[in-house]
Design an enzyme around this catalytic site. Structure first.
Site, PDB file in Angstrom:
ATOM      1  N   CYS A   1      -1.170   3.631  -6.375  1.00  0.00           N
ATOM      2  CA  CYS A   1      -1.856   3.083  -5.441  1.00  0.00           C
ATOM      3  C   CYS A   1      -2.429   1.558  -6.042  1.00  0.00           C
ATOM      4  CB  CYS A   1      -3.281   3.863  -5.526  1.00  0.00           C
ATOM      5  SG  CYS A   1      -4.725   2.838  -4.272  1.00  0.00           S
TER       6      CYS A   1
ATOM      7  N   CYS B   1       0.899  -1.205  -0.048  1.00  0.00           N
ATOM      8  CA  CYS B   1      -0.097  -0.019   0.107  1.00  0.00           C
ATOM      9  C   CYS B   1       0.844   1.280   0.102  1.00  0.00           C
ATOM     10  CB  CYS B   1      -0.948  -0.134   1.253  1.00  0.00           C
ATOM     11  SG  CYS B   1      -1.905   1.570   1.550  1.00  0.00           S
TER      12      CYS B   1
HETATM   13  N1  DGL Z   1      -4.018   0.818  -1.495  1.00  0.00           N
HETATM   14  C1  DGL Z   1      -3.657   1.791  -1.014  1.00  0.00           C
HETATM   15  C2  DGL Z   1      -2.445   2.558  -1.600  1.00  0.00           C
HETATM   16  O1  DGL Z   1      -1.709   1.971  -2.485  1.00  0.00           O
HETATM   17  C3  DGL Z   1      -4.587   2.942  -0.570  1.00  0.00           C
HETATM   18  C4  DGL Z   1      -6.043   2.523  -0.672  1.00  0.00           C
HETATM   19  C5  DGL Z   1      -6.812   3.510   0.455  1.00  0.00           C
HETATM   20  O2  DGL Z   1      -6.900   4.665   0.399  1.00  0.00           O
HETATM   21  O3  DGL Z   1      -7.213   2.893   1.305  1.00  0.00           O
HETATM   22  O4  DGL Z   1      -1.872   3.594  -1.618  1.00  0.00           O
END
Ligand code: DGL
Length: 255
Positions: A186, A75
């Site tokens: 993301c 993430c």
């Molecule tokens: N999957 C996350 C990222 O790579 C963020 C998603 C969220 O806002 O929860 O930044």
């Protein structure tokens, strides 16, 4: 005790990290994986840095308790908020983070125009600022927060009219023909890659940091002689919202 059979833990605010798990599995199919998504608290991208840091530290503590030999913070948002601190807390465990793949995009051609799609938090944190400043002379880098895209993936609504309408709104201030590259900053966004490419056109190259993170994980495990090359490659999916587990599996196996 950590052994070669210990799992590689993969963490995300929800479904996004599954896109990284797919790359890890592709590269290291004999490893055991423990995937944890915190969908109950998603989206992370709109929370404060302190909130995300606290959630990430708590969740990683749980993953370490599963005897993880490495933790992939799959993430970008959680990495920006907490990776530095986690590396100080867990000095003996490899902690791998995700960051927008701006470098390969910036080097892909002469002074490209690059759109970096990410959460609000990723784009405002110092970690990204440093990366941005490194390439602002070599490329025209445009930051574009896309929080709604997280929700659409989290709810499995990528192939909907709602998604088409959102992409139109998201890119409305930009001239599509002038965009050379899009960075999926993301981990939720690779699940929307086909839609994004269709919308922007085939002249736009799409970059994603997941493959690099998978390679880095392998390098770190290899250096510690912890690669499991003969295991059966078991994957366990967990989520703070149990109703989301089937979707993680679907996304993992979806072609
Ligand atoms: N999957 C996350 C990222 O790579 C963020 C998603 C969220 O806002 O929860 O930044």
């Amino acid at each position: 005790m950590i052994t070669k059979e210990s799992p590689i833990a993969v963490f995300d605010s929800g479904m996004g990290g599954v896109s990284v798990l797919r790359q890890l599995y592709k590269l290291m199919p004999n490893e055991n994986y423990f995937y944890f998504g915190d969908s109950k608290n998603a989206p992370y991208g709109e929370k404060t840095t302190e909130e995300i840091k606290a959630l990430t530290i708590e969740n990683v503590k749980y993953l370490v308790s599963k005897n993880a030999k490495a933790v992939v913070i799959a993430c970008n948002t959680a990495t920006a908020a907490a990776a530095k601190e986690l590396r100080e807390i867990y000095k003996d465990i490899s902690i791998i983070g995700l960051e927008p793949a701006l470098k390969p995009a910036a080097l892909s051609k002469e002074h490209p125009t690059i759109v970096v799609l990410a959460t609000e938090l990723t784009l405002r944190e110092q970690k990204y600022e440093i990366l941005h400043d490194r390439f602002k002379e070599t490329a025209n880098v445009i930051k574009l927060p896309a929080p709604e895209l997280v929700r659409l993936v989290e709810e499995d609504k990528v192939d909907t009219e709602e998604m088409d309408a959102y992409l139109k709104r998201l890119f409305s201030g930009l001239e599509k023909e002038k965009i050379d590259c899009v960075v999926l900053g993301c981990t939720h966004f690779p699940f929307a890659k086909r839609k994004i490419s269709q919308f922007l056109g085939s002249h736009v190259q799409v970059f994603n940091g997941a493959e690099g993170a998978a390679r880095q994980t392998r390098r770190l495990l290899e250096a510690k002689n912890l690669l499991n090359e003969n295991g059966e490659g078991k994957i366990i999916f967990e989520n703070s919202d149990e109703t989301k587990i089937p979707l993680s599996k679907t996304l993992f196996y979806r072609k």
